[in-house]
Design a protein around this motif. Sequence first.
Motif, short mmCIF file in Angstrom:
data_model
loop_
_atom_site.label_atom_id
_atom_site.label_comp_id
_atom_site.label_asym_id
_atom_site.label_seq_id
_atom_site.Cartn_x
_atom_site.Cartn_y
_atom_site.Cartn_z
N LEU A 16 0.84 -1.19 0.00
CA LEU A 16 0.00 0.00 0.00
C LEU A 16 0.87 1.24 0.00
N THR A 17 0.55 2.17 -0.86
CA THR A 17 1.28 3.44 -0.89
C THR A 17 0.76 4.37 0.19
N LEU A 18 -0.55 4.38 0.38
CA LEU A 18 -1.16 5.41 1.23
C LEU A 18 -2.19 4.81 2.17
N HIS A 99 -0.94 0.44 7.25
CA HIS A 99 0.04 -0.36 6.52
C HIS A 99 0.74 0.41 5.40
N GLY A 100 0.33 1.62 5.12
CA GLY A 100 0.84 2.35 3.98
C GLY A 100 2.26 2.84 4.14
N THR A 101 2.91 3.07 3.00
CA THR A 101 4.23 3.69 3.01
C THR A 101 4.14 5.12 3.52
N MET A 175 2.70 11.56 6.89
CA MET A 175 3.91 11.03 7.51
C MET A 175 4.40 9.83 6.72
N SER A 176 5.70 9.63 6.73
CA SER A 176 6.29 8.47 6.08
C SER A 176 6.32 7.31 7.06
N ARG A 177 6.65 6.13 6.54
CA ARG A 177 6.75 4.94 7.39
C ARG A 177 7.80 5.08 8.48
#
Length: 328
Positions: A16-18, A99-101, A175-177
């Motif tokens: 998932l990207t987002l 779960h997104g990046t 926010m990023s992972r």
Amino acid sequence: MMTAPNDEDEMDRGPLTLSVVVPMYNEEEALTALAARLRPVLDGCGEPYEVLAVDDGSTDATARMLEDLRLRWPQLRVVSLRCNSGHQAALTAGLHRAHGTYVVSIDADLQDPPEVIPQMLALARADALDVVYSVRDDRSTDSVFKRRTAAYYYWLIRRLVGAHVPAQVGDFRLMSRPVLESLKALPDQRHVYRLLIPSLGFPSGQITYRREERVAGTTKYPVGKMVLLALDSITGFSTAPLRLATAMGALSLVVCFVLLAWTITVYSLGWTLPGWTSLVVTVLFFGAVQLFCLGLLGEYLARIYTAVQARPTYSVAHDTATVEETIS
């Protein structure tokens, strides 16, 4: 028999990207409008995504409406809390399960426009940013009281905590992972993300937007909760109140010496007269100072007590990402 969309099947198609986290409490009036605006935006991004709707113990039809909406929106995921735990706790529950990046948090009232999410994602990728804040540069739709109290809040916080805290920034951010994993590793019990995330020091950028009116329903942040948020912000990120208590104690000691010198002088000159006004004023003054300082110390002790207990801030009753449902 008709089987409801299985969220795990959606995630198995690829990373998932987002992830979009939406904490909500009694938002039945706003839910339809939220889905009508949020889904086209996310579908138009052309990226694999999920929407985590965190039901914070709603007592209206929010839970039922979310389950009905899932039948038509496969990317929608519902996380139900057992009881109302508060906005920041519900937000934490969603962030910890995303779960997104990249993860975007947004409220359900549509005061923060979902149409700027693609812009936030593009900025994060173009400039290699881990955090993109959305700054409310136009709050004309808010009441005068709301605007003034918000301005004073950010003015005070930036002076107590530091200028690294962006002004006029709420909980609408990307926010990023790596940022998310850092947040999950923190032991904080009472999160104030608008101050916590800037303190991590990740590369960040900003976009501006116009804050809109609530699409429906009533605000979930009345004056009482605003005061508690301000108190958590100050005691959770600054020791200035403790220094204030020390300064007031020192000032009280100076006043005591002045009054002692004045009393001795008056007595030696034979000017003493029976009376109670000065005595009462003095006792009330020092009593108020002592109670105020004890109250400040109590706030910090309460935070220590909460941290030592290490009790969870929320309890998840149901997550559709881990439970398969069959609808007859």
